[in-house]
Design an enzyme around this catalytic site. Structure first.
Site, mmCIF file in Angstrom:
data_model
loop_
_atom_site.group_PDB
_atom_site.id
_atom_site.type_symbol
_atom_site.label_atom_id
_atom_site.label_comp_id
_atom_site.label_asym_id
_atom_site.label_seq_id
_atom_site.Cartn_x
_atom_site.Cartn_y
_atom_site.Cartn_z
ATOM 1 C CB CYS A 133 -0.983 -0.018 1.228
ATOM 2 S SG CYS A 133 -0.321 -0.267 2.847
ATOM 3 C CG HIS A 187 -1.236 4.632 2.946
ATOM 4 N ND1 HIS A 187 -1.995 4.356 4.331
ATOM 5 C CD2 HIS A 187 -0.543 3.511 3.112
ATOM 6 C CE1 HIS A 187 -1.788 3.247 4.682
ATOM 7 N NE2 HIS A 187 -0.761 2.571 4.004
ATOM 8 C CD GLN A 198 3.034 2.838 5.556
ATOM 9 O OE1 GLN A 198 4.217 2.590 6.394
ATOM 10 N NE2 GLN A 198 2.340 1.737 5.064
ATOM 11 C CG ASN A 209 -4.890 2.416 3.486
ATOM 12 O OD1 ASN A 209 -5.241 3.632 3.699
ATOM 13 N ND2 ASN A 209 -5.069 1.340 4.355
#
Lengths: 363, 363
Positions: free
Chosen positions: A136, A261, A163, A334
Site C-alpha cells: 500500500c 495513505h 500511512q 490504502n
C-alpha cells in the site's frame, strides 16, 4: 469455465479488512466472473457474506479441504505473507492463476509485480502462475510517479509516506479508535509521554501510541536502520517501473488517520519539467485525479479521498533550485488502490486474457 | 540596568500560547534578568501571570502607553507578524534590543536570524537593534542539519515537516480538540468527506479538518504553488547556515498532534557519510539528543518529546544508492525550541554580551 463461459474466481481471505472492500469492489465492477467462491481461515469459515447482491458462505482454507481450490481459474489472495507463501503455490498447482496481495512473492524475479496503469503487460508472463500486487505504501504514489516518468524519465525519488491505521488491518483501526477514546476530552498531549501513559498497552499492532502522535516506523527492522516497509517501497517501485537502478529513498511514518495513505514526493527527472505539462500529464493519466489549486483550498487529503478508487494528486511544484525536480502530494485509499482495487484490476486483466480467443499466454 | 546590574527584559505577547511556555522557561533558566516586564494587547492586559514564582500584572502594549517600553534592555516579541512589524522598531528606538519570533524581519538582510547552537555570533551584529528567531518548521530540523553540515558540508535538503496544531496557537489546539470530540466514538473516517462533514465549520485556523486527517498545507499561498511556510523553511535554513545557494525543498503538512513538530529529512552532503560518524556528531551536538535504535523501539515521536527542550533525532540511515546522502527523523517541541526556547537562548546570549565588560558590540 463451464456453463457461464466466465472464469471462476476464488477470494482467499474474504473476511478481513481488505476482503470486505474487495467484495464491494467486485459488486460494483463489470461482471466478468462466473462463480465467485469465498475462502478464509477455518476460524472465520462458515460466515455468510454478500457479493454481487447474493449471500455466499465462506469456505475453509485448510488441508482437509484442498478441494475448495479445485476448478478455480483465478485466486485472489488477501492473507498474511506466511499464509500466502504456503497456499498460493497450492492454488497455482491446481490450475488457478494467483493474484497475491502479500509481500510473499513481490521480490521474486519469476513473479511479476503489477500496477495495471503502468505495467499490465507484465501480468501476461507468470512462470509460477503467480502475479503479485505491490504494498500500500508503494501504491500511494507509483501511478502518479509512473505517469510522470513516462514523459520525463525518473532519476531519483525521495518520498515520505504517511500511512493510515488500516494499513495494519482491522486491529490497526480498532487500536486507533480505542486510543482516541482514551485521549479525547483530556488535556493530554502537552507533556512528555502523557499520551503514551494514557494509551498504555492499547497500542494494538503499532509500536507505540498513534493517537495525537506520528510514529516514524512501519514494518520490521531491516539492515542498516531501515524498516522493511521503506526498503520494500524502493524495491517495488524499481521493479514496477523496470528501473532496477533507480535511486529511491523512502521514509514511512504512521499517522492517526483511519484509512487513506498520503505521500510527500520529491521526484527528480532526466529532463527539465514544468508544472503546466506535469498538470496535463496527471490530469489525463488513467487512475489519477489532479486536484491542485491550493489558493482555492484544493489539494487531496486522506479524509477526503478515503472510499474512492483513484490516486489523487495536488501540491505540484517545481523546485526553485532544480529545473528537473518536481514535488507533489499524493493520496490514495490504502484498502482500495492500495490493496483490493489493484488486485481486482490485475485479476480483470487476466480474466480478459483467459476469456480471450488466443490462449497464447504462458498460462 | 540600574539596581540589580542585570538587564531589564520585556516579554511582549506574554498571554499567548508561546508566552506561557516562555514564562515557564524563564522561571527554570539561570536568572540573568533584572526586572521582567510583561506586555500584551490591551485586550488581555491586566491579567496576572506568574514568572520566577512571582505574580506580575500584564501591561498594555498601546500607543497611549509607549512608556511601558521605556528602560527595557531586551524585548522578546511573541506577537503576530503585523504587531511585531509595528512595535519592534518602536522598542528598538527606545533603546531595547528586540528578539522577534514572528516572520516580520526574518528575511531582512540587516536583521540576523539566529539559532544559538549554530550562529550565536550573528546576534552580535544587529544594525536595526532587531534579532529574528526562525519559524517552528525550520527549528524542527536545523540544529541537527547544522551539526551534520559542520562535518560534511550540506549540498541539498529535501524535508517533509509534520506540523502540530499548536503551531497555529491556542486556536489551533482548541480546534483540534473540538474536532476530536466530534469524530471520536464514531465510525467516521471510512467514507469520502465524512470527517469533513462532521467537523463542519469547526476548522479553527486550519483550511480543513485536522482530526483523523493530514492537511498538506501550512501558511499562505505563495508563488508557483508553494506555501509561504515552505519557502520560509528554504530561506531561513539558507540564512542560518550562511549557505545562500543551498538547494532546499520543503513540504509542510499539518497533522493531528497537539504539540511537537517532526520532520523527515533527506540530507545530501559534499562528502561521503557514515551512520556511525553521524551518530557521534549528533550525540555530542549541543541541543540534540540522539535516540536511534529502532529494533528496540527507540526513535523520537512528537507525543514523547513534547515539553522537552532539545531536538531529538532518530532513524539515521545512509542512502543505499548514494554514499553522500543521509535520512533522519527529527522531533522538537514547536513551542519550546520551535519558538520560546530559541528566543530565550538568543536573549540570554545578548544579555551576557550586554552585561559583559567589553561593550564592543554594534549596539
Amino acid at each position: 469455465m463451464p456453463g457461464t463461459g466466465k472464469p471462476t474466481l476464488a477470494v482467499v481471505g474474504a473476511t478481513g479488512a481488505v476482503g470486505s472492500v474487495l467484495l464491494r469492489t467486485l459488486s460494483h465492477h463489470a461482471d466478468v466472473w462466473g462463480e465467485i467462491r469465498l475462502l478464509a481461515s477455518p476460524r472465520t469459515a462458515g460466515r455468510r457474506l454478500t457479493v454481487r447482491g447474493e449471500e455466499c458462505e465462506v469456505l475453509a482454507l485448510s488441508e482437509a479441504h484442498e478441494e475448495h481450490l479445485a476448478g478455480v481459474d483465478l485466486a485472489l489472495f488477501l492473507v498474511p505473507e506466511a499464509v500466502a507463501a504456503r497456499w498460493a503455490p497450492i492454488a497455482a498447482a491446481k490450475g488457478a492463476v494467483v493474484v497475491d496481495t502479500s509481500a510473499a512473492f513481490r521480490g521474486d524475479s519469476d513473479v511479476p509485480l503489477v500496477v495495471p496503469e503502468i505495467n499490465a503487460h507484465a501480468a501476461r508472463v507468470r512462470p509460477r502462475g503467480i502475479v503479485a500486487s505491490p504494498g500500500c505504501a508503494t501504491l500511494t504514489l507509483v501511478v502518479a510517479a509512473g505517469a510522470l516518468h513516462a514523459e520525463y524519465g525518473l532519476d531519483e525519488l525521495v518520498v515520505t509516506v504517511q500511512q493510515a491505521a488500516s494499513g495494519a488491518g482491522r486491529a490497526g483501526t480498532g487500536a486507533l479508535r480505542e486510543q482516541l477514546a482514551l485521549v479525547t476530552g483530556s488535556e493530554l498531549g502537552n507533556h512528555p509521554g502523557d499520551v503514551r501513559r494514557a494509551v498504555g498497552d492499547h497500542t494494538g499492532p503499532f509500536p507505540g501510541p498513534l493517537a495525537l502522535n506520528v510514529l516514524p516506523w512501519s514494518g520490521a527492522p531491516a539492515a542498516d536502520g531501515w524498516s522493511s516497509e521503506e526498503l520494500a517501497v524502493r524495491e517495488e517501485i524499481r521493479k514496477i517501473l523496470d528501473l532496477p537502478r533507480l535511486r529511491v529513498t523512502a521514509t514511512c511514518v504512521r499517522v492517526p488517520v483511519v484509512t487513506g495513505h498520503s505521500a510527500s514526493v520529491h521526484a527528480r527527472f532526466e529532463r527539465p519539467v514544468t508544472v503546466g505539462r506535469a498538470h496535463e500529464i496527471l490530469a489525463t493519466s488513467p487512475g489519477v485525479v489532479l486536484y491542485d489549486d491550493p489558493a482555492a483550498g484544493d489539494y487531496p487529503t486522506p479524509a477526503d479521498v478515503v472510499g474512492t478508487d483513484p490516486t489523487w494528486v495536488g501540491r505540484v511544484r517545481r523546485s526553485p533550485d532544480d529545473e528537473r525536480a518536481l514535488e507533489f502530494f499524493a493520496c490514495a485509499d490504502n484498502l482500495r488502490k492500495g490493496a483490493a482495487l489493484n488486485a481486482v484490476q490485475i485479476a480483470e486483466h487476466i480474466a480478459a486474457e483467459l476469456s480471450g480467443p488466443s490462449g497464447t499466454s504462458d498460462r
